[in-house]
Scaffold this motif. Structure first.
Motif, PDB file in Angstrom:
ATOM      1  N   ARG B  10       0.818  -1.215   0.000  1.00  0.00           N
ATOM      2  CA  ARG B  10       0.000   0.000   0.000  1.00  0.00           C
ATOM      3  C   ARG B  10       0.848   1.259   0.000  1.00  0.00           C
ATOM      4  NH1 ARG B  10      -4.173  -2.725   2.428  1.00  0.00           N
ATOM      5  NH2 ARG B  10      -6.156  -2.048   1.505  1.00  0.00           N
ATOM      6  N   TYR B  11       0.436   2.195  -0.817  1.00  0.00           N
ATOM      7  CA  TYR B  11       1.104   3.498  -0.878  1.00  0.00           C
ATOM      8  C   TYR B  11       0.037   4.586  -0.926  1.00  0.00           C
ATOM      9  CZ  TYR B  11       5.094   0.629  -2.100  1.00  0.00           C
ATOM     10  OH  TYR B  11       6.080  -0.310  -2.073  1.00  0.00           O
ATOM     11  N   ASP B  12       0.453   5.807  -0.619  1.00  0.00           N
ATOM     12  CA  ASP B  12      -0.457   6.933  -0.807  1.00  0.00           C
ATOM     13  C   ASP B  12      -0.532   7.293  -2.293  1.00  0.00           C
ATOM     14  OD1 ASP B  12      -0.998   7.307   1.926  1.00  0.00           O
ATOM     15  OD2 ASP B  12       0.881   8.416   2.186  1.00  0.00           O
ATOM     16  N   VAL B  13       0.646   7.349  -2.894  1.00  0.00           N
ATOM     17  CA  VAL B  13       0.718   7.812  -4.286  1.00  0.00           C
ATOM     18  C   VAL B  13       1.596   6.863  -5.092  1.00  0.00           C
ATOM     19  CG1 VAL B  13       1.311   9.747  -5.816  1.00  0.00           C
ATOM     20  CG2 VAL B  13       0.605  10.207  -3.461  1.00  0.00           C
ATOM     21  N   ALA B  14       1.124   6.456  -6.260  1.00  0.00           N
ATOM     22  CA  ALA B  14       1.970   5.727  -7.207  1.00  0.00           C
ATOM     23  C   ALA B  14       2.194   6.637  -8.406  1.00  0.00           C
ATOM     24  CB  ALA B  14       1.294   4.435  -7.640  1.00  0.00           C
ATOM     25  N   ALA B  34       3.787  12.148   1.871  1.00  0.00           N
ATOM     26  CA  ALA B  34       3.103  11.002   1.269  1.00  0.00           C
ATOM     27  C   ALA B  34       4.046   9.806   1.169  1.00  0.00           C
ATOM     28  CB  ALA B  34       2.593  11.370  -0.117  1.00  0.00           C
ATOM     29  N   ARG B  35       3.457   8.610   1.243  1.00  0.00           N
ATOM     30  CA  ARG B  35       4.249   7.407   1.001  1.00  0.00           C
ATOM     31  C   ARG B  35       4.154   7.133  -0.502  1.00  0.00           C
ATOM     32  NH1 ARG B  35       7.111   3.496   2.375  1.00  0.00           N
ATOM     33  NH2 ARG B  35       6.580   1.296   2.289  1.00  0.00           N
ATOM     34  N   VAL B  36       5.290   7.311  -1.178  1.00  0.00           N
ATOM     35  CA  VAL B  36       5.297   7.350  -2.652  1.00  0.00           C
ATOM     36  C   VAL B  36       5.983   6.118  -3.226  1.00  0.00           C
ATOM     37  CG1 VAL B  36       6.119   8.632  -4.678  1.00  0.00           C
ATOM     38  CG2 VAL B  36       5.337   9.874  -2.648  1.00  0.00           C
ATOM     39  N   LEU B  37       5.396   5.583  -4.289  1.00  0.00           N
ATOM     40  CA  LEU B  37       6.044   4.530  -5.076  1.00  0.00           C
ATOM     41  C   LEU B  37       6.233   5.060  -6.490  1.00  0.00           C
ATOM     42  CD1 LEU B  37       6.997   1.585  -5.535  1.00  0.00           C
ATOM     43  CD2 LEU B  37       4.639   1.047  -6.161  1.00  0.00           C
ATOM     44  N   LEU B  38       7.465   4.994  -6.982  1.00  0.00           N
ATOM     45  CA  LEU B  38       7.753   5.429  -8.349  1.00  0.00           C
ATOM     46  C   LEU B  38       8.026   4.171  -9.177  1.00  0.00           C
ATOM     47  CD1 LEU B  38       8.308   7.704 -10.407  1.00  0.00           C
ATOM     48  CD2 LEU B  38      10.640   7.843  -9.517  1.00  0.00           C
ATOM     49  N   LEU B  39       7.248   3.999 -10.239  1.00  0.00           N
ATOM     50  CA  LEU B  39       7.352   2.798 -11.067  1.00  0.00           C
ATOM     51  C   LEU B  39       7.971   3.137 -12.422  1.00  0.00           C
ATOM     52  CD1 LEU B  39       3.783   1.455 -10.299  1.00  0.00           C
ATOM     53  CD2 LEU B  39       5.945   0.436  -9.517  1.00  0.00           C
ATOM     54  N   GLU B 198       3.083  -9.291  -9.509  1.00  0.00           N
ATOM     55  CA  GLU B 198       2.602  -8.747  -8.234  1.00  0.00           C
ATOM     56  C   GLU B 198       1.674  -7.572  -8.514  1.00  0.00           C
ATOM     57  OE1 GLU B 198       5.521  -6.643  -5.860  1.00  0.00           O
ATOM     58  OE2 GLU B 198       6.709  -6.225  -7.635  1.00  0.00           O
ATOM     59  N   SER B 199       1.059  -7.070  -7.458  1.00  0.00           N
ATOM     60  CA  SER B 199       0.287  -5.846  -7.629  1.00  0.00           C
ATOM     61  C   SER B 199       0.519  -4.951  -6.418  1.00  0.00           C
ATOM     62  CB  SER B 199      -1.193  -6.169  -7.800  1.00  0.00           C
ATOM     63  OG  SER B 199      -1.680  -6.829  -6.656  1.00  0.00           O
ATOM     64  N   VAL B 200       0.288  -3.678  -6.610  1.00  0.00           N
ATOM     65  CA  VAL B 200       0.482  -2.707  -5.531  1.00  0.00           C
ATOM     66  C   VAL B 200      -0.776  -1.854  -5.424  1.00  0.00           C
ATOM     67  CG1 VAL B 200       2.995  -2.571  -5.673  1.00  0.00           C
ATOM     68  CG2 VAL B 200       1.611  -1.099  -7.142  1.00  0.00           C
ATOM     69  N   ARG B 201      -1.007  -1.284  -4.238  1.00  0.00           N
ATOM     70  CA  ARG B 201      -2.191  -0.450  -4.040  1.00  0.00           C
ATOM     71  C   ARG B 201      -1.764   0.968  -3.701  1.00  0.00           C
ATOM     72  NH1 ARG B 201      -6.706  -3.851  -3.722  1.00  0.00           N
ATOM     73  NH2 ARG B 201      -8.005  -2.142  -3.021  1.00  0.00           N
ATOM     74  N   ALA B 202      -2.536   1.920  -4.219  1.00  0.00           N
ATOM     75  CA  ALA B 202      -2.247   3.329  -3.927  1.00  0.00           C
ATOM     76  C   ALA B 202      -3.557   4.113  -3.968  1.00  0.00           C
ATOM     77  CB  ALA B 202      -1.273   3.887  -4.955  1.00  0.00           C
TER      78      ALA B 202
END
Lengths: 405, 467
Positions: B10-14, B34-39, B198-202
């Motif tokens: 889980r992230y706030d922002v992808a 924010a908890r950020v994931l950069l893809l 896999e999958s991620v949530r944001a």
């Protein structure tokens, strides 16, 4: 290792055949401190990475492989008393002469009574040759291939295409064979193989298809080379390959000299020098392949030794005036070197060296005030030596090539 | 939070896409708490549109007044100047000359000056032919007149996004490379993005996919507001002695389609000529064309005649993610927790920080807020430009490996380490400049192959002893 000296008699930039032979000769002539600055991790220059014969006839009177030849040159200079510093890069030149250098220890300044610039030459890159297409990995000059194979024990590709047919191009083939790499084709933009026989027979002997009058139209590939499109006289041909070796079209490694204010001859690409190897700037000399593209290691070695004698003489008694100019008339000739004569002492460069841009026939002559001093009929081809004896006096001369239709 | 592969995270922002816009956007949200994931789908960051630009920090003097682009460029310019010292980023305040070579172009100068003033750039200065030549003696004397834009500057196009991302990571952001978004679903509260295996949530998804932004929109929200029309730009880089020929950024009078061919110094002490502007459909490959490169050389020599005597060090081509619209295409899809950043053409490097703030403003207005950290970290990025001290000038550098660009062993080792470490030669080049000099790898390929043997996804060469 002890710290670099702050002052020396002669600093030599570049520990290849020219620089090392100059160092040994300067020590033999009694010059007290001679420092050789080599940017690679070992001195020896280009032969260090040429794992094939023949080297050493001129210098050691026997055939040698490149690496053994390089080691022998280093040993000879070191035994003569030269201080050789590998892994030391000169970053700038300044009047004095002074040098700024960098190594693991950071930056240092060195003052010298004379500086010999012997930084050699390198092949023209894919970028310099404006070769089109995408930019995958696996496109490199022969020098990089030799470094990878002989220096790193690595094989960057298995079925490359080789562009060029100069002497070095055949060195690329030998390097490939050493690493079980099988070239798929050799490509030459002009209509004939540039190098002399017997090298020119190598592709035929090894069964490598040779494409003359052909250039690379496009390199294709993402991460790695996948194919090369060739523009041939009869249309485009696509060849599957996993690498391209861009060979030859040497040019002097003269950026340091140019940024240091040494006058550069745009025809040779190297510093302009007189017959004693003196550049436009006081105290700066040049020898070896920085002077012109491109000569054998043996000739560079000889040139370094001869310019060393001129330096030793100048250290004892400074040179007189600048010599008269040597110029080149428009035509098929690419350059003439040296670019100036000298009135004092025996010349280090004892002939005018010329090269042609393209094959041509005609009368090659040397003129002073429009009058011919000497001349004869010649046939010239690219990358072949053309020589004219030095004129006897110190007056401006022009090299003229009158082409036959 | 340690989770094994295949589980949801889980992230706030992808943020999708680690180009300069994605890096700046990740930074903006991360420093806001924010908890950020950069893809990033490629093996390394900056692998798409961001890898080929002219490295100019634009004032925005010639932007269309009132456009989103003009606002983002102005804000991006301001913020870069504001934060660059804290991140260790260089700035070469060269100024630009907009040069008229014909009567028609000369007649267009007053209007361009008015436009500059309308964009808030009011320190521009008209120069006569003589005044221009006295400031730039290397210019061809056939020029008519020019005007000077003092604020136009040169920056390092690689270190800037790297510094933005470095700051984001210092604030807990995560970067995943080789991570293409294959699909996704919004359940009314959260996005689930499907990656390979896999999958991620944001809560919020920001599409900064550059050349592929329209395709990502189609895949995730089933519609698109624009279509990418890639516009190729080819460049020629000259060796360092040529840098002495020009002290300004030399601009032509722009047309409606392009800013035209620029001649400018680089942060690394070279001289750059380019870009071309060629529309194409291919989004992946920017093909170099010898005739176009030769034409750039000729154009360069028309502007600076002494360039004839200088050699080319590098050639490259980039793709601008242009669209059918002139302005940027930035849209917040409310109710979908989704923002698209599209159509960032030539000005992305300058506007990145401003664009990130603009997008942040849109989502803030839509109700997205985060707990701001007590303190903001300012990790320094290593300087590789000529504007500051370089590693080769300091002791203990391990010696120079790349001789043309004076890149040290210590610099290379540092660039291969950590969560932002280079995983390809292209990535290592962008972090250190290895092999980007005049010899193009003649001297350092062997040492680089050894140093990177167990680091790169695709090694530079296979070992001979493996037979």
């Amino acid at each position: 290792m002890t710290r670099l000296p702050a002052e020396v008699d002669v600093a030599i930039i570049g520990g290849g055949p020219a620089g090392l032979s100059a160092a040994a000769e300067l020590k033999r002539l009694g010059v007290a401190s001679v420092l050789v600055l080599e940017r690679d991790s070992e001195a020896g220059g280009v032969p260090r990475l040429c794992g094939h014969s023949p080297f050493g006839f001129r210098e050691f009177h026997r055939p040698m492989f490149g690496p053994a030849f390089a080691r022998a040159l280093v040993a000879r200079a070191r035994e003569a008393g030269a201080d050789i510093r590998p892994a030391t890069t000169v970053t700038s030149l300044g009047p004095g002469p002074r040098l700024t250098v960098t190594s693991d220890e950071g930056v240092a300044e060195i003052a010298a009574r004379a500086v010999l610039v012997a930084t050699g030459a390198r092949e023209a890159s894919r970028a310099e040759r404006l070769i089109g297409g995408s930019k995958p990995g696996g496109v490199m000059v022969t020098g990089a291939l030799q470094g990878l194979v002989y220096g790193a024990g690595a094989r960057p590709f298995r079925r490359p295409l080789i562009l060029g047919t100069e002497l070095v191009s055949f060195s690329a083939i030998l390097t490939c064979r050493h690493a079980s790499i099988r070239p798929v084709a050799m490509v030459e933009p002009s209509e004939r193989i540039v190098a002399r026989a017997p090298s020119g027979l190598l592709p035929q002997v090894l069964g490598i298809p040779l494409y003359l009058a052909t250039d690379i139209a496009e390199i294709r590939g993402g991460e790695r080379v996948e194919a090369v499109v060739l523009a041939t006289a009869t249309g485009d041909v696509t060849i599957e390959t996993d690498g391209v070796v861009v060979t030859g079209r040497f040019r002097p490694e003269s950026t340091l000299a140019r940024l240091g204010g040494l006058e550069i001859d745009t025809h040779t690409g190297g510093p302009s020098v007189d017959t004693c190897g003196r550049s436009s700037e006081p105290g700066f000399y040049a020898a070896g392949n920085i002077l012109r593209p491109v000569e054998t290691a043996g000739r560079c070695w000889e040139e370094g030794r001869a310019v060393a004698r001129a330096i030793a003489r100048d250290l004892a008694a400074p040179a007189a005036d600048r010599g008269a100019t040597v110029t080149l008339a428009e035509g098929p000739l690419r350059y003439v070197m040296p670019q100036r004569l000298s009135s004092d002492g025996p010349p280090a460069l004892n002939e005018l060296q010329l090269r042609a841009d393209r094959p041509a026939r005609g009368r090659l002559s040397l003129r002073a005030e429009g009058r011919e001093i000497l001349g004869h009929k010649v046939s010239v081809r690219p990358e072949r030596r053309i020589r004219i004896p030095l004129p006897a006096g110190n007056y401006p001369v022009q090299v003229v090539f009158e082409e036959e239709p | 939070m340690v989770q094994s592969q295949g589980t949801r995270q889980r992230y706030d922002v992808a943020v999708i896409g680690a180009g300069v816009i994605g890096c700046a956007t990740a930074r903006r949200y991360a420093i806001a708490g924010a908890r950020v994931l950069l893809l990033e789908k490629a093996a390394d960051i900056l692998d798409g549109a961001s890898k080929g630009n002219s490295a100019i920090l634009h004032t925005g003097f010639d932007a269309p007044p009132g456009s989103v682009e003009a606002a983002c460029v102005a804000e991006g310019y301001r913020e870069y100047l504001d934060i660059r010292e804290k991140l260790g980023l260089p700035l070469l305040r060269t100024g630009a000359l907009v040069i008229a070579w014909t009567d028609e172009q000369e007649a267009a100068l007053p209007e361009l000056i008015d436009q500059a003033r309308a964009n808030g750039v009011d320190d521009v200065q008209m120069l006569s032919r003589q005044e221009t030549l006295s400031r730039e003696p290397g210019l061809a004397p056939t020029l008519r007149a020019s005007f000077r834009v003092p604020g136009e500057s040169i920056i390092d196009p690689w270190s800037a996004p790297l510094a933005y991302l470095g700051q984001a990571l210092a604030h807990g952001a995560e970067l995943r490379r080789n991570s293409e978004v294959l699909g996704g679903r919004f359940d009314g509260e959260e996005w689930e993005l499907r990656l390979a295996g896999e999958s991620v949530r944001a809560r919020l998804v920001i599409n900064a996919a550059g050349l592929f932004a329209d395709e990502v929109d189609l895949a995730l929200i089933g519609t698109r507001d624009f279509t990418t029309r890639p516009r190729k730009g080819q460049f020629v880089v000259y060796d360092k002695p040529a840098a002495a020929l020009a002290s300004h950024i030399l601009l032509p009078v722009p047309t409606k389609i392009t800013k035209g061919v620029v001649v400018c110094p680089t942060a690394f002490g070279n001289l750059l000529v380019g870009p071309t502007a060629e529309d194409q459909t291919d989004r992946r490959t920017a093909r170099l064309v010898p005739e176009a490169l030769a034409a750039l050389r000729r154009r360069g020599e028309e502007i600076l005649p002494a360039l004839k005597e200088h050699t080319v060090t590098a050639i490259y081509a980039g793709l601008r993610p242009a669209t059918e619209f002139k302005d940027y295409c930035i849209r917040s899809h409310e109710g979908l927790n989704y923002v698209t950043i599209g159509g960032i053409r030539s000005t992305g490097l300058t506007s990145a920080l401003g664009t990130a703030s603009y997008v942040f403003g849109l989502t803030e207005a839509a109700g997205f807020g985060f707990d701001a950290p007590d303190e903001i970290a300012w990790p320094n990025v290593a300087n590789i430009s000529e504007a500051g001290e370089r590693d080769w000038q300091r002791p203990g550098n391990g010696g120079v490996v790349c001789q043309c660009e004076l890149v040290t062993r210590r610099e290379i080792e540092a660039a291969l380490e950590g969560p932002l470490g280079a995983r390809s030669l292209a990535g290592l080049k962008r972090r250190t400049r290895v092999t980007m000099g005049r010899c193009q790898g003649f001297h350092c390929s062997a040492r680089l192959a050894k140093m990177t043997r167990d680091v790169f996804d695709t090694p530079m060469a296979e070992r001979l002893d493996h037979d």
